[in-house]
Structure formats: structure tokens, C-alpha cells
Design a protein around this motif. Structure first.
Motif, mmCIF file in Angstrom:
data_model
loop_
_atom_site.group_PDB
_atom_site.id
_atom_site.type_symbol
_atom_site.label_atom_id
_atom_site.label_comp_id
_atom_site.label_asym_id
_atom_site.label_seq_id
_atom_site.Cartn_x
_atom_site.Cartn_y
_atom_site.Cartn_z
ATOM 1 N N PHE A 102 -12.187 -8.960 22.341
ATOM 2 C CA PHE A 102 -10.748 -8.994 22.078
ATOM 3 C C PHE A 102 -10.038 -9.575 23.295
ATOM 4 C CE2 PHE A 102 -6.552 -6.919 22.387
ATOM 5 C CZ PHE A 102 -6.000 -7.331 21.181
ATOM 6 N N ASP A 103 -9.121 -10.503 23.055
ATOM 7 C CA ASP A 103 -8.370 -11.132 24.140
ATOM 8 C C ASP A 103 -7.317 -10.155 24.658
ATOM 9 O OD1 ASP A 103 -7.023 -12.699 25.913
ATOM 10 O OD2 ASP A 103 -6.309 -14.172 24.440
ATOM 11 N N MET A 104 -7.493 -9.691 25.881
ATOM 12 C CA MET A 104 -6.591 -8.692 26.448
ATOM 13 C C MET A 104 -5.156 -9.199 26.549
ATOM 14 S SD MET A 104 -7.208 -6.459 29.926
ATOM 15 C CE MET A 104 -6.280 -4.948 30.234
ATOM 16 N N ARG A 105 -4.968 -10.515 26.582
ATOM 17 C CA ARG A 105 -3.623 -11.076 26.678
ATOM 18 C C ARG A 105 -2.768 -10.725 25.464
ATOM 19 N NH1 ARG A 105 -2.698 -14.886 30.501
ATOM 20 N NH2 ARG A 105 -0.963 -15.708 29.278
ATOM 21 N N GLN A 106 -3.409 -10.328 24.388
ATOM 22 C CA GLN A 106 -2.663 -10.000 23.174
ATOM 23 C C GLN A 106 -2.088 -8.585 23.188
ATOM 24 O OE1 GLN A 106 -4.324 -11.523 19.331
ATOM 25 N NE2 GLN A 106 -6.114 -12.028 20.583
ATOM 26 N N ALA A 133 -5.520 -2.418 14.910
ATOM 27 C CA ALA A 133 -5.340 -3.844 15.213
ATOM 28 C C ALA A 133 -4.439 -3.978 16.436
ATOM 29 C CB ALA A 133 -4.736 -4.561 14.014
ATOM 30 N N LEU A 134 -5.038 -3.948 17.611
ATOM 31 C CA LEU A 134 -4.259 -3.933 18.843
ATOM 32 C C LEU A 134 -3.441 -5.203 19.042
ATOM 33 C CD1 LEU A 134 -6.758 -2.273 21.365
ATOM 34 C CD2 LEU A 134 -4.791 -1.245 20.229
ATOM 35 N N GLU A 135 -3.849 -6.301 18.418
ATOM 36 C CA GLU A 135 -3.071 -7.536 18.563
ATOM 37 C C GLU A 135 -1.739 -7.454 17.813
ATOM 38 O OE1 GLU A 135 -5.563 -8.014 14.871
ATOM 39 O OE2 GLU A 135 -5.821 -7.215 16.905
ATOM 40 N N ALA A 136 -1.616 -6.493 16.888
ATOM 41 C CA ALA A 136 -0.406 -6.388 16.069
ATOM 42 C C ALA A 136 0.407 -5.134 16.357
ATOM 43 C CB ALA A 136 -0.788 -6.412 14.584
ATOM 44 N N VAL A 137 -0.164 -4.211 17.116
ATOM 45 C CA VAL A 137 0.488 -2.912 17.323
ATOM 46 C C VAL A 137 0.740 -2.690 18.813
ATOM 47 C CG1 VAL A 137 0.300 -0.423 16.979
ATOM 48 C CG2 VAL A 137 -0.686 -1.979 15.293
ATOM 49 N N PRO A 138 1.999 -2.569 19.233
ATOM 50 C CA PRO A 138 2.272 -2.268 20.645
ATOM 51 C C PRO A 138 1.745 -0.886 21.028
ATOM 52 C CG PRO A 138 4.262 -2.990 19.490
ATOM 53 C CD PRO A 138 3.229 -2.720 18.446
ATOM 54 N N ARG A 179 0.675 -6.750 38.887
ATOM 55 C CA ARG A 179 0.150 -8.101 39.136
ATOM 56 C C ARG A 179 -0.837 -8.494 38.037
ATOM 57 N NH1 ARG A 179 -1.094 -7.298 43.897
ATOM 58 N NH2 ARG A 179 0.612 -8.359 44.974
ATOM 59 N N LEU A 180 -1.676 -7.546 37.651
ATOM 60 C CA LEU A 180 -2.626 -7.791 36.563
ATOM 61 C C LEU A 180 -1.886 -8.155 35.281
ATOM 62 C CD1 LEU A 180 -5.437 -7.453 35.066
ATOM 63 C CD2 LEU A 180 -4.700 -5.099 34.664
ATOM 64 N N ALA A 181 -0.854 -7.366 34.958
ATOM 65 C CA ALA A 181 -0.105 -7.618 33.730
ATOM 66 C C ALA A 181 0.583 -8.975 33.785
ATOM 67 C CB ALA A 181 0.916 -6.506 33.509
ATOM 68 N N HIS A 182 1.192 -9.284 34.917
ATOM 69 C CA HIS A 182 1.918 -10.551 35.017
ATOM 70 C C HIS A 182 0.978 -11.747 34.846
ATOM 71 C CE1 HIS A 182 5.296 -13.086 36.128
ATOM 72 N NE2 HIS A 182 4.468 -13.783 36.897
ATOM 73 N N SER A 183 -0.245 -11.620 35.355
ATOM 74 C CA SER A 183 -1.193 -12.738 35.300
ATOM 75 C C SER A 183 -1.963 -12.802 33.991
ATOM 76 C CB SER A 183 -2.194 -12.630 36.460
ATOM 77 O OG SER A 183 -1.529 -12.617 37.699
ATOM 78 N N ASN A 184 -2.332 -11.632 33.452
ATOM 79 C CA ASN A 184 -3.276 -11.605 32.332
ATOM 80 C C ASN A 184 -2.757 -10.961 31.051
ATOM 81 O OD1 ASN A 184 -5.524 -12.709 33.914
ATOM 82 N ND2 ASN A 184 -5.456 -10.753 35.001
ATOM 83 N N VAL A 185 -1.751 -10.096 31.164
ATOM 84 C CA VAL A 185 -1.236 -9.404 29.968
ATOM 85 C C VAL A 185 0.289 -9.459 30.029
ATOM 86 C CG1 VAL A 185 -1.654 -7.418 28.469
ATOM 87 C CG2 VAL A 185 -3.118 -7.771 30.462
ATOM 88 N N PRO A 186 0.890 -10.617 29.826
ATOM 89 C CA PRO A 186 2.315 -10.814 30.122
ATOM 90 C C PRO A 186 3.268 -9.931 29.327
ATOM 91 C CG PRO A 186 1.401 -12.690 28.917
ATOM 92 C CD PRO A 186 0.248 -11.852 29.337
ATOM 93 N N GLU A 187 2.840 -9.452 28.151
ATOM 94 C CA GLU A 187 3.734 -8.643 27.321
ATOM 95 C C GLU A 187 3.532 -7.139 27.530
ATOM 96 O OE1 GLU A 187 6.167 -9.915 25.429
ATOM 97 O OE2 GLU A 187 5.567 -11.848 26.276
ATOM 98 N N LEU A 188 2.705 -6.767 28.500
ATOM 99 C CA LEU A 188 2.424 -5.347 28.741
ATOM 100 C C LEU A 188 3.274 -4.837 29.900
ATOM 101 C CD1 LEU A 188 0.493 -3.064 27.729
ATOM 102 C CD2 LEU A 188 -0.948 -3.608 29.703
ATOM 103 N N LYS A 189 3.902 -3.699 29.702
ATOM 104 C CA LYS A 189 4.710 -3.072 30.751
ATOM 105 C C LYS A 189 3.863 -2.008 31.440
ATOM 106 C CE LYS A 189 8.858 -3.974 28.067
ATOM 107 N NZ LYS A 189 9.153 -5.220 28.778
#
Length: 678
Positions: A179-183, A149-154, A218-228
Motif C-alpha cells: 500500500f502506498d503510504m502517501r495515500q 480501505a485506508l486510501e479512502a478513509v481518513p 518531516r516524514l509527513a511533509h516528505s512522504n505523507v503530505p495529507e497526514l497531520k
């Protein structure tokens, strides 16, 4: 019920001069110099920290100079980032699902050496894919995260030189599975300079890899804000022998380089900072490691303020217990070391922690070893509640003074790197490699002289050991995976602008990560430097034990009060090199010495006693062996000044607590006509 009121009136205040006088009586408590050239005093007072302004700030304040974020203390948890290091993608998925059901809360994987260098499975050597996953295709991603469950597991993956291929596969995977990549949360990061330093080569120029870094951020900042997407790691330097000051300075210089390069490519400071992960190795020097992590938070705050004096950034700190301190023999001591290192990580304020399985140094780890590491987290979290205390080391005069010393020295070294062109330039000039090599040589000397202790190796070595050559590293055979190579005729579809949509199209068509990088390499030039030399503290002891297997030392204790203590020194020294030791006590004549040496055949003998008694008995005993090759040692620092005289009497050498074990044993093996390669 009446209770007595607690009172301390019977304790009088002791002046610090009295404390200092008492401490001075104990020679074991004298000041010591660390590898970082910091003098640790035996006693600290409030006056040692009175000048430190940051102590006025509350722990877990707005910029978290002291301790991790406030939320960590409320929840009492850190991310259990136990990295799965199996080479099989499907087996990795099975172990991940099992781990998530039993307490782990991140999907963390070790990326293989091949993957970190941009190679596919079929292009790599067996050693490069022996440990860790090689994620080369969209199909690999689908198998790796099946039923997760990628939405719940970092996530946590250090992809090495570039993360763009894996991000492409993840985007395609999300599209295929609705699956919404933003999650997505966690870290899917790249560390091009760390990879360059570790392996000496990256498949593209650093300029192009910085393009990848900026693109992913840039991708993360725009589309996946919680991803480092950016990893700044000290682990390659730590595993090559760097000290704490060097690790801190190299982390700062690398972080600054990455921010500069991203800003040159149009990103703002505030777009970059939330997507950075700082990764440390933590060794067994408890208070130094606690101080190192605490120092980094304050140093990084200074760096951020240098970019923008209004900016506040709380660094996300991931820690890993040290592979450098692991031993192939008596491996359960690795679990003890890792527990101390994990404790230091949490007290120092880590947000995420990986505990090395005790057997990871010999092979891909067993499921039991993974379980033991995972349960160490759970015990620390739920039984000690250590993470519920804000900055638990804060206020300790010793730790605060140590933290300040590390900050001062690391900032000075960082400034020196910046003055000479930054981290990349320092690596290309070889300055970093030279500094780390010099420190490694010093540390190796301390290990060989047993000044730096490694339990189970330099001290308290197991009497029955399996020689290193018999510990078979179960290098898994390269997983047979069919790589559907994308035709070179279709390279026109490959975008030089690094558009994720273009990559996603290619990922969906079955291209591999290695193929992508090969196409990029046609428009780029690989960069190379002198690689860091990987080092593990126990290696030379493990190698020397291969040659001493089956050999023994005879230890003779004379009738003298000092003989037993000296015999313990000899036994500890030779057992650390793998010899079996036999002891005879209460010898009071040279005839007994000669008879025992004749009856008990050993590779060498050690005579322990006072200077006068050893000289009296040994000189006569050696006359019995004038025509035979007999190797005899005497013990004691008082004998060192007379080493030449002893050697003239037939003594091999004088040994003492700081004797260099490796050199001593190599000399003996050479005399025994054993060819040694250590």
C-alpha cells in the motif's frame, strides 16, 4: 393568480432607547457575568460591533477567519470522527467496519491511557486499558485496519506523548500490504505537552519528544503530505475545569511552542502548519462555544502572521462533545447535551466532530450508543443542512461581540504565558495547573449552588435513580495479548537518530511500542509536572446520592400564596441530592404540622410559607418534639437574615434557590450520624 406584495410598512422603527427601557423592566434580563469575566448585556446593537474590521471579510475567504473552508460548504459535510473506544483490537475493527457501512467516514479510535503514556498492555493497570485501544505491535495494526480501505478513509488517532512507534507500525503495514503510504490522510498525531499536563509524566524528556514531533512532521511533509502529525488539544484543560479564555490561550501557547521547536530542528513554518490539528471540547454553553471556535480562527491567524506576515493558514479544527458535562445517572440527558454541543461545533466552524456516546462515562460504549451518536451527525448533515450555511452565526451582534471579548482576553492571557517562558515553562512552574484549579473550584461552587444548571443532575433529577455505586463500570479485563519482547541484546540495532527505516525493521520483527520507548528512555530522562485534576460536574451529586438512597424528605405547604413556589424550591433541591420527597398541602395549624411529622417518618421536614405564618405555626409545633431529634428546614431568601433566630427555634437551616446542596445535605447526613466521604 394574483398574490399580495409583502410589505412591512405597518411596522414603525423602534428607537433602541425604547428597547432598552422595555428590557430594563424584566429583572431576568439583567447583565450577567460569565466564568470568563465577560459581562453579557441583555440587548446588543449594531454599534456594539461597528469597530470590528474582520466583519468586512466574506465568510470562507482566503484565510477563513469566518467559517470553515469553502469546500466544506459545497459538500455540506464535516468529518464524522466517531472514535471507537473498545479495548479489544478485533472488536474495534468489527465496529469500525459496521460504522463505515452506516455513515461514518473516518477510521477514528480512542487510544488507551496506557498507549498515550507509552506503555504496552502487559505493563499497564486494568484501568489504563479499560477504554480505548492499546496498539502495541504491527500485528495490532494489521487487525485494527483489516478490510479497511485506508486510501479512502481518513484516520484519527491521538497517540499521546509520541506517534513515532505507531507511524513505524503503519509504515511496516503499508510495506507488507503493498500500500502506498502517501495515500494516508487524516490525523495520526502526538501532543506531548497535553499528555504531560494530563498525566503529570511522560516517559522521555520533552526535548526528545520534540525531536519525535519534528521527525514525524518531516516524514509527513516528505512522504505523507495529507497526514497531520501534530495535535494541539484543549481537552485536558477543559476536562479539568478551564474556562473558554484559558482554553484558547493554552491552545495558542502550545501551538507556538510546537512550531518553535520544529523550526529549531530545521523545519520551516510552511512545512509545519499543514500538519497541525487543533482539538477542542465543546460544552453546553451554546453561544459561548460558538464564539470560542470563531475566536480561535482569528487568534490563530494573528499567531501565524507573527511568524510570517505573508503566511496564510486555515486551522483544521476537530471538536468533541464534553465529557465534563456527562452524568452517570439519567444518562439519556447526555444525548440531549451532546446534540446541543454538536450543533455549536458545526455552527462554530468545526472540520471534524466526535459526539461522545451517552454511556461513555460509565464504560466502553455500547453499540447502540455509538449508533445514536453517529446518527446525530447524519441528522444534522442531511436534515438541517446547517453546514451549507457559511458562518451561520456571523452578523449576530451578540455573537460577534462575544467573539471579540473572548479574543481580547485570550490574547492577553496568551501574551502573559509567552512573557514568562512559554507553555512548557508555565506547566513546569505549576502556573497553568493553579489557574485551572481556581476555575474548577469556582465552577464546582456554581454547580453545588445550582447556579450552573445540569439537567438531570442539579435540576429535574429523576425521582427513581440508580445509585452511582450500583452503576457497574464494565471495565473490560485486560486483553490477553502475547507480547513478543525483543531481546535487549539487540539494542544496538536501535537507532538514536530516529530513522523510520530502523523502526520499520524493528516493527517487522515484532517489537512493541513500549519496548521502543524503553530503549529511548535509556538515553533520556522522563519529565514530570503536577498533573491536572480531572473533573466532572456531576460527580459530587452522584456520590452524595449513594448516601441518601432510601431516604426521604417531608414537605409541608402552609395555607399561603407563596407556599407552593417555595415547596418547588425545596423539592428540586432535595431531589437533586437523591431524596424522595412527599408533600402535604394546605396546612393551617401547628397541630396538623406536629401530627403529620409524627405519622410520616422522614429524615427531615421542610415548612413552606410566609415569614409570619411559618414563625407562628412552627414555634408551637416544635414544642411537641423537644426531646426528639427532628430536623426541620424553612424556605425563602427573606428568612436568611433571621437564620440564627430560626436555628434557636429548632430549625436546621434556611434554604433558598442558591443554597449549596452538597454542604446542606452533608450537614444533614452528619446529624443523622452517616459518615460521608464526598
Amino acid at each position: 393568480m394574483k398574490t399580495n406584495t409583502l410589505s412591512f410598512h405597518e411596522f414603525t422603527r423602534t428607537p433602541k432607547e425604547d428597547w432598552a427601557q422595555e428590557v430594563s423592566k424584566n429583572t431576568a434580563l439583567r447583565s450577567k457575568e460569565t466564568l470568563e469575566n465577560i459581562f453579557l448585556k441583555p440587548l446588543y446593537f449594531e454599534s456594539d460591533t461597528a469597530h470590528l474590521d474582520y466583519l468586512q471579510q466574506s465568510p470562507a475567504g482566503i484565510d477563513c477567519l469566518r467559517g470553515a473552508g469553502k469546500e466544506s460548504y459545497i459538500l455540506g459535510e464535516w468529518e464524522i470522527t466517531q472514535k471507537i473506544d473498545l479495548p479489544s483490537i478485533k472488536e474495534s475493527n468489527k465496529l469500525l467496519l459496521h460504522s463505515l457501512r452506516n455513515g461514518q467516514n473516518t477510521a477514528a479510535f480512542t487510544c488507551s491511557e496506557a498507549m498515550r503514556q507509552g506503555k504496552d498492555v502487559d505493563e499497564a493497570t486494568e484501568a489504563e486499558v479499560a477504554s480505548g485501544a492499546t496498539i502495541s505491535t504491527l500485528e495490532d495494526v494489521a487487525h485494527l485496519f483489516q478490510h479497511v480501505a485506508l486510501e479512502a478513509v481518513p484516520l484519527f488517532l491521538n497517540t499521546g506523548c509520541t506517534s513515532v512507534p505507531l507511524l513505524s507500525f503503519l509504515k511496516a503495514y503499508c510495506v507488507d500490504h503493498n500500500f502506498d503510504m502517501r495515500q494516508l490522510t487524516g490525523t495520526v498525531g502526538m501532543d506531548p505537552l497535553g499528555t504531560l499536563a494530563e498525566y503529570g509524566r511522560v516517559p522521555l524528556s520533552t526535548r526528545d519528544l520534540y525531536d519525535h514531533l519534528a521527525y514525524a512532521t518531516r516524514l509527513a511533509h516528505s512522504n505523507v503530505p495529507e497526514l497531520k502529525t501534530i495535535i494541539v488539544s484543549s481537552i485536558p484543560y477543559h476536562n479539568s475545569g478551564a474556562n473558554a479564555v484559558q482554553e484558547l490561550a493554552y491552545m495558542l501557547a502550545t501551538g507556538v511552542q510546537y512550531i518553535d521547536e520544529c523550526m529549531k530542528r530545521g523545519l520551516s513554518l510552511h512545512q509545519v502548519l499543514p500538519h497541525m490539528t487543533f482539538s477542542f471540547s465543546v460544552s453546553s454553553h451554546l453561544f459561548m462555544e460558538i464564539s470560542k471556535l470563531r475566536a480561535f480562527r482569528m487568534l490563530w491567524a494573528n499567531v501565524v502572521r507573527a511568524f510570517d506576515d505573508t503566511a496564510v493558514s486555515v486551522p483544521f479544527i476537530h471538536t468533541e462533545t464534553s465529557r465534563l458535562t456527562q452524568s452517570k445517572e439519567d444518562m439519556y440527558t447526555n444525548a440531549l447535551r451532546s446534540t446541543v454541543q454538536a450543533f455549536a461545533s458545526i455552527v462554530g466552524g468545526a472540520d471534524s466532530l466526535h459526539i461522545e456516546p451517552y454511556d461513555s462515562v460509565t464504560s466502553s460504549s455500547s453499540q447502540f450508543a455509538h449508533r445514536l451518536s453517529r446518527n446525530t451527525h447524519l441528522i444534522l448533515q442531511h436534515e438541517t443542512h446547517i453546514s451549507k450555511v457559511m458562518d451561520p452565526a456571523g452578523g449576530s451582534w451578540y455573537v460577534e461581540a462575544y467573539t471579540h471579548e473572548l479574543m481580547t482576553k485570550a490574547w492577553e492571557l496568551f501574551g502573559n504565558i509567552e512573557d514568562h517562558g512559554g507553555m512548557e515553562e508555565a506547566l513546569k512552574q505549576g502556573r497553568i495547573q493553579d489557574e485551572v484549579e481556581q476555575m474548577k473550584v469556582k465552577r464546582q461552587g456554581d454547580i453545588e449552588c445550582r447556579i450552573e444548571r445540569l439537567i438531570g443532575v442539579t435540576h429535574y433529577a429523576p425521582k427513581q435513580h440508580a445509585a452511582s455505586e450500583e452503576i457497574k463500570s464494565t471495565l473490560s479485563k485486560k486483553e490477553e495479548r502475547k507480547m513478543n519482547k525483543y531481546s535487549d541484546q539487540n539494542t544496538s540495532e536501535f537507532s538514536s537518530n530516529l530513522s523510520l527505516e530502523d523502526y520499520t525493521k524493528l516493527a517487522s520483527k515484532g517489537v512493541t511500542a513500549g519496548w521502543m520507548l524503553k530503549q529511548m528512555a535509556k538515553q533520556s530522562q522522563p519529565d514530570s509536572v503536577v498533573p491536572l485534576t480531572k473533573w466532572r460536574a456531576a460527580e459530587k451529586f452522584e456520590k452524595i446520592r449513594v448516601y441518601t438512597k432510601g431516604m426521604s424528605i417531608g414537605i409541608m405547604e402552609l395555607v399561603d400564596p407563596s407556599s407552593h413556589k417555595k415547596a418547588e424550591i425545596a423539592r428540586s433541591l432535595f431531589e437533586s441530592a437523591g431524596f424522595a420527597c412527599e408533600t402535604i398541602k394546605n396546612i393551617d395549624s401547628y397541630v396538623e404540622i406536629a401530627d403529620w411529622m409524627n405519622e410520616q417518618k422522614h429524615e427531615a421536614y421542610v415548612i413552606c410559607g410566609s415569614d409570619e405564618l411559618v414563625e407562628k405555626l412552627l414555634t408551637k409545633a416544635m414544642t411537641y418534639f423537644e426531646e426528639d431529634s427532628v430536623y426541620v428546614y424553612v424556605v425563602g431568601e427573606e428568612h436568611v437574615s433571621r437564620k440564627t433566630q430560626w436555628q434557636q427555634k429548632g430549625v436546621m437551616s434556611v434554604i433558598h434557590p442558591k443554597t449549596n446542596v452538597i454542604q446542606c445535605v452533608k450537614k444533614l447526613l452528619c446529624a443523622l450520624e452517616v459518615e460521608v466521604h464526598v
